[in-house]
Scaffold this motif. Structure first.
Motif, short mmCIF file in Angstrom:
data_model
loop_
_atom_site.label_atom_id
_atom_site.label_comp_id
_atom_site.label_asym_id
_atom_site.label_seq_id
_atom_site.Cartn_x
_atom_site.Cartn_y
_atom_site.Cartn_z
N ASN A 126 -3.92 -12.20 15.57
CA ASN A 126 -4.05 -11.84 14.16
C ASN A 126 -2.90 -10.92 13.74
O ASN A 126 -2.38 -10.14 14.56
N HIS A 127 -2.50 -10.98 12.49
CA HIS A 127 -1.47 -10.08 11.98
C HIS A 127 -1.57 -10.01 10.47
O HIS A 127 -2.21 -10.84 9.84
N PHE A 128 -0.93 -8.99 9.89
CA PHE A 128 -0.93 -8.89 8.43
C PHE A 128 0.32 -8.19 7.93
O PHE A 128 0.92 -7.36 8.61
N ARG A 129 0.68 -8.56 6.69
CA ARG A 129 1.79 -7.93 5.97
C ARG A 129 1.19 -7.01 4.92
O ARG A 129 0.14 -7.30 4.33
N VAL A 130 1.88 -5.90 4.64
CA VAL A 130 1.38 -4.88 3.73
C VAL A 130 2.28 -4.81 2.50
O VAL A 130 3.52 -4.74 2.62
N TYR A 131 1.66 -4.80 1.32
CA TYR A 131 2.37 -4.61 0.06
C TYR A 131 1.64 -3.53 -0.74
O TYR A 131 0.41 -3.51 -0.80
N ARG A 132 2.42 -2.65 -1.38
CA ARG A 132 1.81 -1.52 -2.10
C ARG A 132 1.96 -1.72 -3.61
O ARG A 132 3.07 -1.98 -4.10
N GLN A 133 0.86 -1.56 -4.34
CA GLN A 133 0.87 -1.67 -5.80
C GLN A 133 1.09 -0.28 -6.40
O GLN A 133 0.16 0.51 -6.54
N ASN A 134 2.34 0.02 -6.75
CA ASN A 134 2.65 1.38 -7.20
C ASN A 134 3.65 1.45 -8.34
O ASN A 134 4.19 2.52 -8.64
N GLY A 135 3.91 0.33 -9.02
CA GLY A 135 4.80 0.36 -10.17
C GLY A 135 4.18 1.06 -11.35
O GLY A 135 2.95 1.24 -11.43
N THR A 136 5.00 1.46 -12.30
CA THR A 136 4.50 2.22 -13.44
C THR A 136 3.58 1.42 -14.35
O THR A 136 2.80 1.99 -15.11
N ALA A 137 3.64 0.09 -14.27
CA ALA A 137 2.78 -0.74 -15.12
C ALA A 137 1.37 -0.90 -14.56
O ALA A 137 0.45 -1.29 -15.30
N ALA A 138 1.19 -0.64 -13.28
CA ALA A 138 -0.14 -0.80 -12.66
C ALA A 138 -0.15 -0.02 -11.35
O ALA A 138 -0.11 -0.59 -10.26
N ASN A 139 -0.21 1.27 -11.47
CA ASN A 139 -0.05 2.15 -10.31
C ASN A 139 -1.41 2.51 -9.71
O ASN A 139 -1.92 3.61 -9.90
N SER A 140 -1.99 1.56 -8.98
CA SER A 140 -3.28 1.82 -8.33
C SER A 140 -3.13 2.49 -6.98
O SER A 140 -4.06 3.13 -6.49
N GLY A 141 -1.98 2.30 -6.33
CA GLY A 141 -1.80 2.78 -4.97
C GLY A 141 -2.45 1.89 -3.93
O GLY A 141 -2.35 2.15 -2.72
N ALA A 142 -3.13 0.82 -4.36
CA ALA A 142 -3.82 -0.07 -3.44
C ALA A 142 -2.82 -0.80 -2.54
O ALA A 142 -1.66 -1.03 -2.92
N LEU A 143 -3.28 -1.17 -1.36
CA LEU A 143 -2.48 -1.93 -0.42
C LEU A 143 -3.03 -3.36 -0.36
O LEU A 143 -4.21 -3.56 -0.07
N PHE A 144 -2.17 -4.33 -0.63
CA PHE A 144 -2.54 -5.73 -0.58
C PHE A 144 -2.07 -6.28 0.77
O PHE A 144 -0.90 -6.16 1.11
N LEU A 145 -2.98 -6.89 1.51
CA LEU A 145 -2.68 -7.39 2.85
C LEU A 145 -2.74 -8.91 2.87
O LEU A 145 -3.70 -9.51 2.40
N ALA A 146 -1.69 -9.51 3.41
CA ALA A 146 -1.69 -10.95 3.67
C ALA A 146 -2.01 -11.14 5.15
O ALA A 146 -1.16 -10.91 6.01
N VAL A 147 -3.25 -11.53 5.42
CA VAL A 147 -3.75 -11.58 6.80
C VAL A 147 -3.85 -13.02 7.27
O VAL A 147 -4.32 -13.89 6.52
N SER A 148 -3.44 -13.27 8.50
CA SER A 148 -3.57 -14.63 9.04
C SER A 148 -3.56 -14.60 10.56
O SER A 148 -3.02 -13.68 11.19
N GLN A 149 -4.16 -15.62 11.13
CA GLN A 149 -4.19 -15.83 12.58
C GLN A 149 -3.10 -16.84 12.91
O GLN A 149 -3.02 -17.90 12.30
N GLU A 150 -2.24 -16.51 13.91
CA GLU A 150 -1.10 -17.37 14.19
C GLU A 150 -1.11 -17.90 15.63
O GLU A 150 -1.76 -17.35 16.51
N GLU A 151 -0.35 -18.98 15.81
CA GLU A 151 -0.20 -19.61 17.12
C GLU A 151 0.70 -18.76 18.02
O GLU A 151 1.26 -17.75 17.60
N ASP A 152 0.88 -19.22 19.27
CA ASP A 152 1.74 -18.51 20.21
C ASP A 152 3.21 -18.79 19.94
O ASP A 152 3.58 -19.57 19.05
N VAL A 153 4.08 -18.17 20.74
CA VAL A 153 5.52 -18.27 20.51
C VAL A 153 6.02 -19.71 20.70
O VAL A 153 6.96 -20.14 20.02
N GLU A 154 5.39 -20.48 21.59
CA GLU A 154 5.82 -21.86 21.81
C GLU A 154 5.57 -22.72 20.58
O GLU A 154 6.25 -23.73 20.37
N GLU A 155 4.60 -22.33 19.75
CA GLU A 155 4.31 -23.04 18.51
C GLU A 155 5.02 -22.41 17.31
O GLU A 155 4.73 -22.74 16.16
#
Length: 222
Positions: A126-155
């Motif tokens: 499992n792994h995830f990427r982190v993105y932060r919502q902090n621009g002046t138009a919508a500054n929630s400070g929330a973290l948006f995660l793109a989470v997914s389960q991935e294959e091994d290095v051979e794949e």
């Protein structure tokens, strides 16, 4: 159609004021500000941001150091020896910042937050990427995660079939309840939200369909 839970959150955002800043609203819907709930994977598709760490979480959790420590409490850590392979992905969270590269990428650590992610790099997990919502138009400070389960290095670390739903569900299962890391204890509650992501595979990287569910996690340090 917006789901009833999302309508409530949007109303809360309106009454809390779009420029009020972190700690006042759980998150803002990226699509309302011209953004997307899919990141840009650089291959013509995007990965769903299927978990959100609420802006109403303890402020310490929403920092770069804080999300790393929290991730280590729920079974993830920094990439193998600190090295990142592959190009970073970007996201537009509708906050006025436009498309911004991921803040970090964290991987399943198999019980060892120092070198366990090296095993994930070899055998997958499992792994995830982190993105932060902090621009002046919508500054929630929330973290948006793109989470997914991935294959091994051979794949080539491709996402497994149904890997977005599976990855999300595994992360949430680890997160809910009480977890401790390095004498810091976290209490996490979750809420399923419909209406942010469209179910199906349209626009999704690798054409892997999702169920359209996003999980909002509120993390409190206790």
């Amino acid at each position: 159609m917006l789901g009833p839970q999302l309508i409530i959150l949007v109303i809360q955002a309106i009454f809390s004021g779009i420029t009020t800043g972190p700690g006042t609203v759980a998150f803002y819907d990226p699509t309302q500000g011209g953004g997307s709930m899919l990141d840009n994977a650089g291959s013509g598709g995007g990965e769903p941001m299927n978990v959100i760490i609420s802006g109403l979480s303890s402020p310490q959790v929403l920092t770069d150091e804080g999300i790393l420590h929290y991730a280590q409490a729920i079974g993830f850590s920094f990439e193998c020896l600190g090295f990142h392979l592959g190009d970073p992905q970007s996201a537009n969270l509708g906050d006025g910042n436009g498309w911004v590269n991921q803040t970090m990428e964290l991987r399943q650590d198999y019980g060892n937050d120092e070198i366990g992610t090296c095993l994930e790099s070899l055998i997958g997990g499992n792994h995830f990427r982190v993105y932060r919502q902090n621009g002046t138009a919508a500054n929630s400070g929330a973290l948006f995660l793109a989470v997914s389960q991935e294959e091994d290095v051979e794949e080539g670390h491709q996402i497994i079939p149904d890997g977005y739903n599976i990855g999300r569900d595994k992360l949430v299962a680890n997160a809910l309840g009480v977890n401790t890391h390095e004498d810091v204890t976290y209490s996490t509650v979750g809420q399923n939200i419909t209406g942010l992501l469209a179910p199906g595979s349209v626009g999704v990287n690798h054409g892997i369909a999702t169920d359209g569910m996003t999980v909002l996690l509120t993390v409190t340090m206790i």
